[in-house]
Design an enzyme around this catalytic site. Sequence first.
Site, PDB file in Angstrom:
ATOM      1  N   PRO A 215      -6.844  -5.231 -12.557  1.00  0.00           N
ATOM      2  CA  PRO A 215      -6.526  -3.840 -13.159  1.00  0.00           C
ATOM      3  C   PRO A 215      -6.379  -4.223 -14.350  1.00  0.00           C
ATOM      4  O   PRO A 215      -5.379  -5.451 -15.032  1.00  0.00           O
ATOM      5  CB  PRO A 215      -5.040  -3.487 -12.382  1.00  0.00           C
ATOM      6  CG  PRO A 215      -4.537  -4.765 -11.604  1.00  0.00           C
ATOM      7  CD  PRO A 215      -5.440  -5.950 -11.488  1.00  0.00           C
ATOM      8  N   GLY A 216      -6.256  -3.323 -15.459  1.00  0.00           N
ATOM      9  CA  GLY A 216      -6.031  -2.863 -16.413  1.00  0.00           C
ATOM     10  C   GLY A 216      -4.285  -2.315 -16.600  1.00  0.00           C
ATOM     11  O   GLY A 216      -3.602  -2.817 -15.471  1.00  0.00           O
TER      12      GLY A 216
ATOM     13  N   TYR B  52      -4.309 -12.500 -17.408  1.00  0.00           N
ATOM     14  CA  TYR B  52      -4.001 -13.872 -17.427  1.00  0.00           C
ATOM     15  C   TYR B  52      -4.094 -15.135 -16.068  1.00  0.00           C
ATOM     16  O   TYR B  52      -3.009 -16.224 -16.979  1.00  0.00           O
ATOM     17  CB  TYR B  52      -2.249 -13.617 -17.987  1.00  0.00           C
ATOM     18  CG  TYR B  52      -1.231 -13.069 -16.654  1.00  0.00           C
ATOM     19  CD1 TYR B  52      -1.232 -13.778 -15.416  1.00  0.00           C
ATOM     20  CD2 TYR B  52      -0.401 -11.824 -17.876  1.00  0.00           C
ATOM     21  CE1 TYR B  52      -0.696 -12.684 -15.130  1.00  0.00           C
ATOM     22  CE2 TYR B  52       0.267 -11.276 -16.911  1.00  0.00           C
ATOM     23  CZ  TYR B  52       0.318 -11.805 -15.193  1.00  0.00           C
ATOM     24  OH  TYR B  52       1.706 -10.785 -14.417  1.00  0.00           O
TER      25      TYR B  52
ATOM     26  N   GLY C 246       0.462  -1.073  -0.185  1.00  0.00           N
ATOM     27  CA  GLY C 246       0.001  -0.023  -0.155  1.00  0.00           C
ATOM     28  C   GLY C 246       0.224   1.519   0.096  1.00  0.00           C
ATOM     29  O   GLY C 246       0.309   2.096   0.182  1.00  0.00           O
TER      30      GLY C 246
ATOM     31  N   THR D 246       2.923   2.616  -1.929  1.00  0.00           N
ATOM     32  CA  THR D 246       2.950   3.029  -3.695  1.00  0.00           C
ATOM     33  C   THR D 246       2.663   2.292  -4.823  1.00  0.00           C
ATOM     34  O   THR D 246       1.467   1.661  -4.454  1.00  0.00           O
ATOM     35  CB  THR D 246       4.697   2.553  -4.122  1.00  0.00           C
ATOM     36  OG1 THR D 246       4.509   0.950  -4.244  1.00  0.00           O
ATOM     37  CG2 THR D 246       5.718   3.249  -3.394  1.00  0.00           C
ATOM     38  N   GLY D 247       2.176   3.263  -6.084  1.00  0.00           N
ATOM     39  CA  GLY D 247       1.473   2.976  -7.184  1.00  0.00           C
ATOM     40  C   GLY D 247      -0.272   2.764  -7.220  1.00  0.00           C
ATOM     41  O   GLY D 247      -1.282   3.083  -6.451  1.00  0.00           O
ATOM     42  N   LEU D 248      -0.645   1.459  -7.360  1.00  0.00           N
ATOM     43  CA  LEU D 248      -2.253   1.351  -6.921  1.00  0.00           C
ATOM     44  C   LEU D 248      -2.717   0.583  -5.805  1.00  0.00           C
ATOM     45  O   LEU D 248      -3.668   0.993  -5.454  1.00  0.00           O
ATOM     46  CB  LEU D 248      -2.306   0.038  -8.082  1.00  0.00           C
ATOM     47  CG  LEU D 248      -2.157   0.342  -9.545  1.00  0.00           C
ATOM     48  CD1 LEU D 248      -2.970  -0.890 -10.346  1.00  0.00           C
ATOM     49  CD2 LEU D 248      -2.817   0.963 -10.351  1.00  0.00           C
TER      50      LEU D 248
ATOM     51  N   ASP E 105       7.446  -7.681   5.144  1.00  0.00           N
ATOM     52  CA  ASP E 105       8.026  -8.841   3.797  1.00  0.00           C
ATOM     53  C   ASP E 105       6.564 -10.397   3.310  1.00  0.00           C
ATOM     54  O   ASP E 105       6.861 -10.870   4.653  1.00  0.00           O
ATOM     55  CB  ASP E 105       9.150  -9.487   3.764  1.00  0.00           C
ATOM     56  CG  ASP E 105       9.131 -10.878   2.312  1.00  0.00           C
ATOM     57  OD1 ASP E 105       8.069 -11.266   2.057  1.00  0.00           O
ATOM     58  OD2 ASP E 105      10.246 -10.870   2.212  1.00  0.00           O
TER      59      ASP E 105
END
Length: 299
Positions: free
Chosen positions: A209-210, A168, A35, A37-39, A86
Amino acid sequence: MTDNAPRGLPAPPPLGAAALPPGTYGGQVVLVTGGGTGLGKAIAAEFARLGADLVIAGRRAGQLEAACEELTAVPGAGRVTAAVCDIRDPERVAEVFDAAEAALGVPDVLVNNAAANFPCPAEDLSPNAWRAVVDTTLTGTWFATREFGRRHLAAGTPGSIVSIGASYAWTGGPGFAHSAAAKAGVKNLVETLAVEWGPYGIQINGLVPGLFPHSDMTEDIRGGLERAAPADRAARQPALRVGVPRELGWAATFLASPYARFVTGHTLVVDGANWQRRALVNPEVVPVREQLGRGPFSP
């Protein structure tokens, strides 16, 4: 005369908008792995906007500290705390849940966002490379899910889990055998545990997510985007645009909300139908080794 030129899907509402009522998550604790960074951070921000107390977990203390400051400033946010973790270490996962419970309360919602990934031809994958991805993406997700489930089962309380998947898991992922196999396992966990834990009030769903450009993309995705002009990126999507991170956050907050209590065992794909895209005439097949710039395989 009507102009029928393709325009794609409309842009989303502005940042700060919400589909759910203000305070939907007031008094609830939401734990987001990956949580910082990023999405993962974008998802955490939408829970914060709806009043949640947040625990963000990740492996880098500096990123977590910066994310805490950013998320605390989100209008409507509750308390925000961070934990270095981790998720491949089940004892450390348990310690994070202990700390969250002591500081904020037992997490009501778990978002399994942490994962590992990199492109590699299957024949080049070393045992360590395979384990690095599968142990984080699948086994780590299981450790966090198991810890969450056991605590709610023992307490007799309901809860909600959202696990981030990948398309995928259905289609296979050439160049990503390790990640595709792991994400298929995550999808199966969603479906299995929805049945096992549903009688006890625990729902679990997947969220795929796309293309959502953000700061924490893997190098292969970043490189592909850098090689393509913004207009080219959009033209390759059926929606004629890429996703905006808050759109994924809105989907996550809905799946975990009281308004989705009868939705469980489901995986929601938020990608503008990109994974279902098919050409009338498929392009020429280029072996993965060539796509990645690898020479002929040599054991």
